[in-house]
Design a protein around this motif. Structure first.
Motif, mmCIF file in Angstrom:
data_model
loop_
_atom_site.group_PDB
_atom_site.id
_atom_site.type_symbol
_atom_site.label_atom_id
_atom_site.label_comp_id
_atom_site.label_asym_id
_atom_site.label_seq_id
_atom_site.Cartn_x
_atom_site.Cartn_y
_atom_site.Cartn_z
ATOM 1 N N ALA A 9 0.730 -1.617 -0.259
ATOM 2 C CA ALA A 9 0.539 -0.640 0.087
ATOM 3 C C ALA A 9 1.340 0.879 -0.353
ATOM 4 O O ALA A 9 1.818 0.566 0.577
ATOM 5 N N LEU A 10 0.355 2.491 -0.716
ATOM 6 C CA LEU A 10 1.346 3.320 -0.462
ATOM 7 C C LEU A 10 1.455 4.425 0.236
ATOM 8 O O LEU A 10 1.877 5.452 0.610
ATOM 9 N N LYS A 11 0.036 3.788 0.843
ATOM 10 C CA LYS A 11 -0.791 5.550 2.000
ATOM 11 C C LYS A 11 0.926 4.988 3.289
ATOM 12 O O LYS A 11 0.855 4.271 3.710
ATOM 13 N N GLY A 12 1.594 6.187 3.801
ATOM 14 C CA GLY A 12 2.769 5.604 4.391
ATOM 15 C C GLY A 12 4.059 5.399 4.349
ATOM 16 O O GLY A 12 4.635 5.081 4.942
ATOM 17 N N ALA A 13 3.796 4.990 2.590
ATOM 18 C CA ALA A 13 4.923 4.324 2.197
ATOM 19 C C ALA A 13 6.335 4.917 3.221
ATOM 20 O O ALA A 13 7.023 4.282 3.523
ATOM 21 N N ARG A 14 6.285 6.514 3.108
ATOM 22 C CA ARG A 14 7.908 6.914 3.045
ATOM 23 C C ARG A 14 8.103 6.562 4.908
ATOM 24 O O ARG A 14 9.090 6.698 4.781
ATOM 25 N N ASP A 15 7.094 6.814 5.465
ATOM 26 C CA ASP A 15 7.099 6.851 6.438
ATOM 27 C C ASP A 15 8.231 4.747 7.282
ATOM 28 O O ASP A 15 8.393 4.943 8.114
ATOM 29 N N ARG A 16 7.250 4.114 6.011
ATOM 30 C CA ARG A 16 7.714 2.922 6.757
ATOM 31 C C ARG A 16 9.120 3.077 5.753
ATOM 32 O O ARG A 16 9.731 1.431 6.108
ATOM 33 N N GLU A 17 9.755 2.860 5.421
ATOM 34 C CA GLU A 17 11.245 3.727 4.390
ATOM 35 C C GLU A 17 12.210 3.576 5.170
ATOM 36 O O GLU A 17 12.168 4.480 5.773
ATOM 37 N N PRO A 18 13.353 2.737 5.005
ATOM 38 C CA PRO A 18 14.536 3.223 5.650
ATOM 39 C C PRO A 18 14.892 4.501 5.622
ATOM 40 O O PRO A 18 15.824 5.722 7.063
ATOM 41 N N SER A 19 15.370 5.049 4.331
ATOM 42 C CA SER A 19 15.486 6.354 4.781
ATOM 43 C C SER A 19 14.791 7.863 3.489
ATOM 44 O O SER A 19 13.598 7.026 3.175
ATOM 45 N N LYS A 20 14.670 9.342 3.966
ATOM 46 C CA LYS A 20 14.053 10.269 3.490
ATOM 47 C C LYS A 20 13.855 9.220 1.686
ATOM 48 O O LYS A 20 12.934 10.244 1.086
ATOM 49 N N ASP A 21 15.241 9.265 1.058
ATOM 50 C CA ASP A 21 15.300 9.990 0.012
ATOM 51 C C ASP A 21 15.061 8.321 -0.508
ATOM 52 O O ASP A 21 15.148 7.890 -2.221
ATOM 53 N N TRP A 22 15.123 7.233 -0.314
ATOM 54 C CA TRP A 22 15.346 5.957 -0.363
ATOM 55 C C TRP A 22 14.071 5.109 -1.442
ATOM 56 O O TRP A 22 14.396 4.482 -2.310
ATOM 57 N N VAL A 23 12.598 6.063 -1.449
ATOM 58 C CA VAL A 23 12.350 5.761 -3.182
ATOM 59 C C VAL A 23 12.973 5.745 -4.093
ATOM 60 O O VAL A 23 12.005 5.101 -4.762
ATOM 61 N N TYR A 24 13.490 7.195 -3.897
ATOM 62 C CA TYR A 24 14.079 8.063 -5.314
ATOM 63 C C TYR A 24 14.759 6.717 -6.624
ATOM 64 O O TYR A 24 15.229 6.065 -6.688
ATOM 65 N N LYS A 25 15.591 6.435 -4.979
ATOM 66 C CA LYS A 25 16.697 5.159 -5.460
ATOM 67 C C LYS A 25 16.252 3.640 -5.552
ATOM 68 O O LYS A 25 16.328 3.237 -7.276
ATOM 69 N N TRP A 26 15.133 3.622 -5.252
ATOM 70 C CA TRP A 26 13.885 2.427 -5.372
ATOM 71 C C TRP A 26 13.597 2.359 -6.822
ATOM 72 O O TRP A 26 13.908 1.731 -7.740
ATOM 73 N N VAL A 27 12.927 3.294 -7.051
ATOM 74 C CA VAL A 27 12.243 3.707 -8.622
ATOM 75 C C VAL A 27 12.961 4.059 -9.156
ATOM 76 O O VAL A 27 13.411 2.230 -10.740
ATOM 77 N N TYR A 28 14.652 4.508 -9.366
ATOM 78 C CA TYR A 28 15.305 4.367 -10.610
ATOM 79 C C TYR A 28 16.920 3.207 -10.440
ATOM 80 O O TYR A 28 17.119 2.896 -11.989
ATOM 81 N N ASN A 29 16.607 2.499 -9.511
ATOM 82 C CA ASN A 29 17.599 1.371 -9.059
ATOM 83 C C ASN A 29 17.268 0.205 -9.255
ATOM 84 O O ASN A 29 17.149 -0.685 -8.237
ATOM 85 N N THR A 30 15.712 -0.087 -9.126
ATOM 86 C CA THR A 30 14.524 -1.172 -9.039
ATOM 87 C C THR A 30 15.965 -2.561 -9.298
ATOM 88 O O THR A 30 16.190 -3.372 -8.106
ATOM 89 N N ASN A 31 16.633 -3.142 -10.102
ATOM 90 C CA ASN A 31 16.818 -4.003 -10.604
ATOM 91 C C ASN A 31 17.918 -4.514 -9.913
ATOM 92 O O ASN A 31 18.246 -5.728 -9.716
ATOM 93 N N SER A 32 19.295 -3.266 -9.522
ATOM 94 C CA SER A 32 20.422 -3.723 -8.692
ATOM 95 C C SER A 32 19.838 -3.339 -7.213
ATOM 96 O O SER A 32 20.766 -4.418 -6.429
ATOM 97 N N MET A 33 18.674 -2.873 -7.043
ATOM 98 C CA MET A 33 17.773 -2.560 -5.317
ATOM 99 C C MET A 33 18.060 -3.843 -5.117
ATOM 100 O O MET A 33 17.658 -4.675 -3.857
ATOM 101 N N VAL A 34 17.209 -4.340 -5.445
ATOM 102 C CA VAL A 34 16.177 -5.641 -4.822
ATOM 103 C C VAL A 34 17.031 -7.028 -4.806
ATOM 104 O O VAL A 34 16.728 -8.102 -4.479
ATOM 105 N N ASN A 35 18.535 -6.862 -5.503
ATOM 106 C CA ASN A 35 19.841 -8.171 -4.423
ATOM 107 C C ASN A 35 20.543 -7.139 -4.221
ATOM 108 O O ASN A 35 21.799 -8.486 -3.444
ATOM 109 N N SER A 36 20.596 -5.981 -3.351
ATOM 110 C CA SER A 36 21.365 -5.471 -2.492
ATOM 111 C C SER A 36 21.310 -4.854 -1.155
ATOM 112 O O SER A 36 21.550 -4.868 0.035
#
Length: 415
Positions: free
Chosen positions: A54-81
């Protein structure tokens, strides 16, 4: 008199400014929703987990404030690291499609998450076809008419003030043409009527045959929430044909009786209809016995059975070809991709619009699961696309969508 004219002019400009600013705010508020529907709705929901979280409150659950941008643009590498990304993959057994900043900017991502954080579940309203939905077209139409009347009144006031000013200054002008004979007003009225008529004609033509939120009354109140949700019965147990046939198929009465020979009454949580009334679930089981010709006391079939006349909900035009097995077995799509959160529906309704644009958008974003000879993983159906597999292996491309293998060609669905 010029003082009055200035006041009227300023009031008119102020009204236009307020109206324009309101429209700007409405449009800005809807940007997040529009971006969500275009990029995220096939896998995410604002309030509950779906194919993704669910997207509501997703930023509160993530490790850091800018994590979502790293995830959206680097999904293929982050999913294994990345530990959090790996946990998401393990939980949902799927990986989000990686985006580029050119297609989805950081402001777009922020707008989507802002909209999700503010999202509240709307109160259901009954629609003529039996579903639930919300339509503000009438409200917008009334507001437009009110503003048009205000503009017309201000123009007449301005004309009257000008006439008074001319009389005071001794200026003689010809008698003004009545508004119903004024060519400018007549042309403006014709254009408005043409635009309104054109809008309704085009809107009706685009929506012809579509029935999103369609929820007919069925001969037996069958709750997917109870069967697929609470009792975790696989969709493919009842709709076996979905794996091997063009159609998913409607289960026969005998399939229902496999369980209900032993289950004679419902003892779970109360099942409520759309209007809030409670369903007599045990009585619905008795209806099943009538169709099956089953005597629950003697435990024998003592009278002729008859098929249940289910009302079909999901209908595609005759010129559209859709194959369930190709999507379920080859494309490995979940039922929820098209049918929505079916496991949460007390009574099924059409969740998706099933429009051509909706299908094309899915083909443009869904990745192909190529067969890997070395690991034995993937789908052998796609082994004919050896070049794409080699390009992925060599790093020339990171993924292949359905669009790249002809998923958006007209002949794929229309022949």
């Amino acid at each position: 008199m010029s003082c009055y004219r200035n006041i009227i002019t300023r009031a008119f400009i102020s009204l236009l400014f307020v109206f324009s600013f309101s429209l700007f705010n409405i449009s800005f508020a809807q940007d997040g929703e529009a971006l969500f529907k275009a990029n995220c709705a096939s896998c995410h929901r604002p309030l509950e987990d779906f194919t993704g979280p669910a997207l509501k409150g997703a930023r509160d659950r993530e490790p850091s404030k800018d994590w979502v941008y790293k995830w959206v643009y680097n999904t293929n590498s982050m999913v294994n690291s990345d530990p959090y990304a790996m946990a998401l993959k393990a939980r949902f057994q799927s990986v989000m499609t990686q985006q580029s900043e050119a297609n989805l900017s950081k402001k777009d991502v922020e707008a989507i998450l802002d909209w999700a954080d503010k999202y509240e579940k709307p109160a259901p309203t009954k629609t003529p076809n039996g579903g639930t939905g919300e339509d503000n077209s009438l409200l917008y139409g009334i507001l437009t008419i009110i503003l048009a009347v205000i503009a017309f009144i201000l123009l007449q006031v301005n004309s009257s003030l000008r006439k008074l000013s001319d009389e005071k200054e001794g200026i003689r002008r010809s008698e003004p043409v009545p508004f119903y004979r004024n060519k400018t007003y007549l042309m403006a009225g014709i254009l408005v009527l043409f635009l309104i008529g054109g809008y309704f004609v085009i809107d009706a033509a685009i929506g012809l045959g579509r029935q999103q939120n369609y929820q007919p009354e069925q001969p037996i109140y069958y709750s997917h929430q109870v069967h697929a949700g609470v009792n975790q019965i696989s969709c493919l147990y009842c709709h076996t044909n979905a794996q091997y046939s063009k159609t998913a198929g409607i289960p026969s009465v005998n399939v229902c009786m496999n369980c209900h020979k032993g289950i004679k009454e419902y003892t779970g949580e109360p099942i409520l209809r759309e209007d809030g009334s409670q369903v007599d679930a045990t009585g619905e089981i008795q209806k099943l016995y009538e169709y099956a010709g089953w005597n629950p006391v003697k435990k024998v079939y003592d009278k002729p059975g008859k098929p249940i006349q289910w009302v079909k909900i999901h209908n595609l035009p005759d010129h559209v070809y859709f194959n369930h097995s190709q999507h379920v077995m080859v494309g490995k799509q979940q039922c929820q991709t098209c049918h929505g959160p079916i496991q949460d529906m007390p009574q099924v309704y059409q969740f998706s619009p099933l429009s051509m644009g909706w299908c094309i958008n899915c083909h443009r974003t869904t990745k192909v699961d190529f067969y890997n000879k070395e690991t034995g993983e993937g789908n052998k159906f796609y082994s004919i696309y050896e070049k794409f597999h080699n390009d992925i292996k060599s790093g020339k491309i990171d993924s292949v969508t359905v669009e790249k293998i002809g998923g958006t060609e007209c002949q794929k669905c229309h022949y």
